[in-house]
Motif scaffolding. Structure first.
Motif, mmCIF file in Angstrom:
data_model
loop_
_atom_site.group_PDB
_atom_site.id
_atom_site.type_symbol
_atom_site.label_atom_id
_atom_site.label_comp_id
_atom_site.label_asym_id
_atom_site.label_seq_id
_atom_site.Cartn_x
_atom_site.Cartn_y
_atom_site.Cartn_z
ATOM 1 N N ILE A 212 7.598 -8.868 -14.549
ATOM 2 C CA ILE A 212 7.828 -7.813 -13.565
ATOM 3 C C ILE A 212 7.533 -8.332 -12.160
ATOM 4 O O ILE A 212 6.828 -9.339 -11.988
ATOM 5 N N ASP A 213 8.073 -7.611 -11.180
ATOM 6 C CA ASP A 213 7.743 -7.831 -9.776
ATOM 7 C C ASP A 213 6.960 -6.597 -9.329
ATOM 8 O O ASP A 213 7.509 -5.494 -9.286
ATOM 9 N N LEU A 214 5.693 -6.772 -9.034
ATOM 10 C CA LEU A 214 4.848 -5.631 -8.671
ATOM 11 C C LEU A 214 5.390 -4.875 -7.462
ATOM 12 O O LEU A 214 5.193 -3.665 -7.340
ATOM 13 N N ASP A 215 6.074 -5.575 -6.562
ATOM 14 C CA ASP A 215 6.629 -4.928 -5.369
ATOM 15 C C ASP A 215 7.823 -4.037 -5.687
ATOM 16 O O ASP A 215 8.297 -3.299 -4.821
ATOM 17 N N LYS A 216 8.303 -4.109 -6.932
ATOM 18 C CA LYS A 216 9.420 -3.268 -7.354
ATOM 19 C C LYS A 216 9.027 -2.364 -8.516
ATOM 20 O O LYS A 216 9.881 -1.892 -9.259
ATOM 21 N N THR A 217 7.704 -2.137 -8.646
ATOM 22 C CA THR A 217 7.176 -1.422 -9.812
ATOM 23 C C THR A 217 6.541 -0.101 -9.418
ATOM 24 O O THR A 217 5.800 -0.022 -8.440
ATOM 25 N N ILE A 218 6.818 0.929 -10.216
ATOM 26 C CA ILE A 218 6.180 2.228 -10.078
ATOM 27 C C ILE A 218 5.394 2.505 -11.362
ATOM 28 O O ILE A 218 5.890 2.258 -12.461
ATOM 29 N N ALA A 219 4.154 2.953 -11.206
ATOM 30 C CA ALA A 219 3.283 3.219 -12.358
ATOM 31 C C ALA A 219 2.894 4.690 -12.382
ATOM 32 O O ALA A 219 2.642 5.300 -11.331
ATOM 33 N N PHE A 220 2.833 5.242 -13.594
ATOM 34 C CA PHE A 220 2.456 6.636 -13.796
ATOM 35 C C PHE A 220 1.223 6.704 -14.691
ATOM 36 O O PHE A 220 1.124 5.980 -15.687
ATOM 37 N N GLY A 221 0.267 7.599 -14.355
ATOM 38 C CA GLY A 221 -0.924 7.757 -15.183
ATOM 39 C C GLY A 221 -1.700 8.996 -14.818
ATOM 40 O O GLY A 221 -1.343 9.724 -13.884
ATOM 41 N N ASP A 222 -2.789 9.227 -15.553
ATOM 42 C CA ASP A 222 -3.548 10.467 -15.347
ATOM 43 C C ASP A 222 -5.054 10.306 -15.461
ATOM 44 O O ASP A 222 -5.798 11.199 -15.055
#
Length: 271
Positions: A212-222
């Motif tokens: 992955i490229d972190l600059d192109k990554t979206i993360a979801f969590g709670d």
């Protein structure tokens, strides 16, 4: 340009019962992959306990599980990364917690072990009754899990189950003398892993190894175990049902998991 989604499971991708992907999330994520974009799962669960969801979403990318303690490529079955707990560390932790009458599970690269059919073991045993054999969670009930370990089986995480908040704090305080990662993955769960291990560690492994490229990554969590991941990704999105720390550290907050908040955010801000 976001081309990669990394999502937590419980409290985020799944409905609150923990037994189904919110239908809106499923629809959007299948479309996301059809468009040639990347989808990764990052969960506190053992990856062998989310096989139905991996199959349902047609996941082909490596899965981060056990809160970053394990990264496995299910297209090949290869373990790419693992951080296994030393047996003497597990013995010391269990000996220390024994006077508190703690209920626990031990997650390994091959199965879940525990002294009774309670907590997540009970949940997965119920799920196993309706799952095909190739998706059932391997479970062993034993009072001495370390004696059951097989050659080539590596323990990754101790999961403590405790519904009382005051006792959870007591357990965390008791474990504070250990050089270990101790995180909450749900309101009644405490995850114990090697120091430095969390979902951010798993995400960083994928980035360093070209997945992955972190600059192109979206993360979801709670939850607490998602916070590092939300901060590491270019865009971190917390669910409205998340704990205050996740809401504070995320870049955005979306609707709850039971409203399909992940899909709603994608529709409004990404797609």
């Amino acid at each position: 340009m976001i081309d990669t989604i990394v999502t937590d499971m419980d409290g985020t991708l799944l409905v609150s019962a923990g037994d189904a992907i919110h239908p809106r999330n499923k629809e959007r994520l299948l479309e996301w992959q059809k468009d040639g974009k990347n989808l990764f799962l990052a969960t506190g669960r053992l990856d062998l306990a989310i096989l139905p969801f991996i199959h349902e979403l047609n996941i082909t990318k490596p899965v981060i599980s056990c809160n970053g303690g394990l990264v496995r490529d299910f297209s090949t079955g290869e373990i790419l990364f693992k951080s296994d707990l030393a047996l003497e560390t597990i013995e010391r932790v269990l000996d220390t917690l024994r006077p508190l009458n703690v209920n626990y599970h031990l997650y390994t690269t091959k199965r879940i072990l525990g002294p009774s059919n309670t907590g997540k073991i009970a949940f997965f045993n119920e799920q196993n009754k309706i799952l095909p054999e190739n998706e059932q969670v391997p479970i062993t009930i034993t009072n001495n899990p370390l004696s059951e370990l097989q050659e080539g089986e590596f323990p990754l995480k101790i999961l403590v189950i405790e519904k009382e908040a005051t006792k959870r704090e007591q357990i965390k305080e008791t474990l504070s003398t250990f050089n270990l990662s101790v995180l909450a993955s749900a309101a009644n769960l405490i995850d114990i892993m090697n120091p430095g291990i969390d979902k951010a560690h798993g995400l960083n492994y994928l980035a360093e190894n070209g997945y992955i490229d972190l600059d192109k990554t979206i993360a979801f969590g709670d939850n607490e175990n998602d916070v590092g991941m939300l901060m590491l990704a270019k865009t971190g999105v917390a669910m409205q049902n998340g704990i205050p720390l996740a809401l504070e550290r995320a870049d955005f907050v979306t609707k709850t998991n039971d409203e399909g908040g992940l899909a709603l955010f994608l529709e409004q801000h990404v797609l």
